[in-house]
Design an enzyme around this catalytic site. Structure first.
Site, PDB file in Angstrom:
ATOM      1  N   CYS A 113       1.086  -1.371   0.108  1.00 55.23           N
ATOM      2  CA  CYS A 113       0.099   0.451   0.188  1.00 55.23           C
ATOM      3  C   CYS A 113       0.916   1.242  -0.348  1.00 55.23           C
ATOM      4  CB  CYS A 113      -0.996  -0.230   1.504  1.00 55.23           C
ATOM      5  SG  CYS A 113      -2.417   1.218   0.944  1.00 55.23           S
ATOM      6  N   HIS A 169      -3.650  -5.172   0.990  1.00 54.79           N
ATOM      7  CA  HIS A 169      -2.951  -5.418   1.937  1.00 54.79           C
ATOM      8  C   HIS A 169      -2.714  -6.821   2.266  1.00 54.79           C
ATOM      9  CE1 HIS A 169      -2.449  -1.518   4.377  1.00 54.79           C
ATOM     10  NE2 HIS A 169      -3.875  -1.304   3.676  1.00 54.79           N
ATOM     11  N   GLU A 179      -1.691  -9.174   4.960  1.00 52.12           N
ATOM     12  CA  GLU A 179      -1.602  -8.969   5.961  1.00 52.12           C
ATOM     13  C   GLU A 179      -2.490  -9.494   7.059  1.00 52.12           C
ATOM     14  OE1 GLU A 179      -0.803  -6.196   4.582  1.00 52.12           O
ATOM     15  OE2 GLU A 179      -1.047  -4.494   6.127  1.00 52.12           O
TER      16      GLU A 179
END
Ligand code: XMP
Length: 519
Positions: free
Chosen positions: A85, A175, A177
């Protein structure tokens, strides 16, 4: 000083709310990582000599003249880099691409289409496939720096994933994660294992060793005091610290008389008996009960218990001659909820009970060895340290204890009634083999009396509510769908065995809109 193994990943934090999740995914891939704020990234890089770099997201914009920047040494290092990002945007901004302010950002679930092969997709994603990812960005990359090629795109982000194979720099707009990117963990694993070439042999046993070295380096020969709450987190922190510095640690267990059945005894025997850790057990139940008399407002209860806990703890600390450090079992979720990059205040739903304020008041520094861990990781570490399974696997329990499960006025009698009902409920849950499938289950004693009939007589007693929820972090929760036979077995046992309760109800509220605790 931090001690780390030679095979590590440096995560540069630009202030994203979810940076710790990157570290967690990297750990899940069996690789050691450390997070450094961007302001300290250069020093961390020199010290760690990592094998790869991950750049986090951020609420900032690269278009802002003061936006955080990637240290030049990292860009010049020749090491593999993964930008996430803001990390992607800053790579493009600093390497000669272009980023523009998003007139319409993308937030939430999106689907990207795979257009080319990429080392990150190895064994995972193929050309032509579409995959769900989680986007959260205002700005976006609009032209690539030299040497980069696009490998995946979404309708809102033509450069959803980009690659520079020669320099081993990869970047993505979404993202990986967060759990809403279902394959995100595997993408990160591909980066650290496949691109960076790390072995993936990092384990909780290694974490334990590293932390022990860190605690020793931080504390030296100073004295540490640890307030045990009776819960898993403070117990794991205490056992770990004891392993590091032995009898320089003293534990203080302030017993407010509002614990679950048998819990105080368990803490005392575990610490004194099993681990031989110096423990001061203060029975302060009379003080707490007296102070709670007639207090019905939930916040007033929480504030009184929090303040009294600190008073008692402080008095005990003074008795043993004080300490330079205060140990706390702070977990990562406590950290994300309490720190904000922008410093904006968040709404207080409940005043959580912890020893906040104590370090300043007593002029102590903090030792918080669990700060980067999630609850399930703390449990793994607890097992690694030899804490018994039944202790480590225990459901979370709030600092103010049973007081916030007794709406209305709290008394010793009411706490005793609730403790019995709660113990029966938990025993039935364990017998049914459901304990580990439930995040938290407990009984609540209502200040409402209803009429019943038992034998030939009329009864007029309290209502007990049962609550059970599933959750991954306590932030959101779903009710646990017991079958009717189970609930009626528990209700019958509680009404028959606990004097003072003649009716049992089941709480069917998820979070939100309800909270897990009733107060
Ligand atoms: P709520 O009720 O806010 O609870 O949905 C979320 C999780 O936090 C626990 N909880 C606390 N834990 N001190 C704690 O250490 C507190 O004051 C406290 N209040 C709630 C709650 O049990 C659930 O796991």
């Amino acid at each position: 000083m931090t001690v780390q193994p030679s095979d590590s990943i440096l995560i540069v934090d630009f202030g994203s709310q979810v940076t710790q999740l990157i570290a967690r995914r990297v750990r899940e891939a069996g690789v050691y990582s450390e997070i450094a704020p961007f302001t300290m990234a250069e020093a961390a890089f020199a010290r760690m000599q990592p094998k790869g770099i991950i750049l986090s997201g951020s609420p900032a914009s690269v278009l802002d003249a003061n936006g955080p920047r990637i240290p030049q040494v990292i860009l010049d290092s020749g090491l593999p880099i993964l930008g996430i990002c803001y990390g992607q945007q800053s790579l493009m901004h600093q390497l000669g691409g272009a980023v523009t302010g998003g007139d319409a950002g993308e937030f939430g679930r999106a689907f990207i289409e795979i257009n080319d092969t990429c080392a990150l997709f190895n064994g995972l994603w193929n050309i032509g496939e579409k995959h769900q990812v989680w986007m959260s960005h205002g700005d976006k990359v609009t032209s690539l720096a030299p040497g980069f090629r696009p490998v995946a795109a979404s309708p809102g982000a033509p450069y959803a994933v980009i690659a520079n194979d020669e320099r081993r720099i990869y970047a993505m707009q979404f993202h990986p994660e967060v759990v809403h990117t279902p394959d995100g963990g595997k993408l990160l694993k591909n980066f650290v294992r496949h691109v960076c070439g790390l072995a993936g042999d990092w384990t909780m046993a290694e974490f334990r060793k590293t932390k022990i070295e860190e605690i020793r380096a931080q504390v030296g020969s100073a004295r540490v005091i640890c307030g045990l709450s009776g819960g898993v987190d403070s117990a794991v922190a205490a056992v770990l610290i004891h392993e590091a510095i032995g009898d320089q640690l003293t534990c203080v267990y302030v017993d407010h008389g509002l614990m679950r059945m048998g819990e105080s005894e368990q803490v005392v025997s575990l610490f004194r008996g099993h681990f031989n850790i110096p423990l001061v057990h203060v029975d302060a139940s009379t003080l707490f009960m007296k102070g709670l008399e007639g207090v019905t407002d939930p916040e007033a209860k929480r504030k009184f218990i929090g303040k009294t806990f600190i008073d008692v703890f402080e008095a005990e600390a003074r008795k043993i001659g004080g300490a330079d450090f205060l140990a706390q079992g702070t977990l990562y979720p406590d950290v994300i909820e309490s720190v904000s990059f922008t410093g904006g205040p968040s709404v207080t739903i409940k005043s959580h009970h912890n020893v906040g304020g104590l370090p300043e008041r007593m002029n102590m520094q903090l030792v918080e060895p669990l700060r980067e861990l999630f609850k399930d990781e703390v449990r793994d570490l607890g097992r690694e340290l030899g804490l018994p399974d039944v202790f480590v696997g225990r459901h979370p329990f709030p600092g103010p204890g049973l007081a916030i499960r007794i709406p209305g006025a709290v008394s010793r009698e009411r706490a005793d009634v609730l403790r019995k009902a709660d113990a029966i409920y938990l025993e039935e849950i364990r017998n049914a083999g459901l304990y580990d499938a439930i995040w938290q289950a407990f009984a609540v004693l209502l200040p409402v009396k209803t009429v019943g009939v038992m034998g030939d007589g009329r009864t007029y007693d309290h209502v007990c509510a049962l609550r059970a929820v599933t959750s991954t972090d306590g932030m959101t929760a779903d009710i646990y769908p017991f079958d009717a036979a189970f609930l009626s077995r528990v209700a019958t046992r509680i009404i028959n065995e606990v004097k003072g309760i003649n009716r049992v109800v089941y709480d069917y509220t998820s979070k939100p809109p309800g909270t897990i605790e009733w107060e």
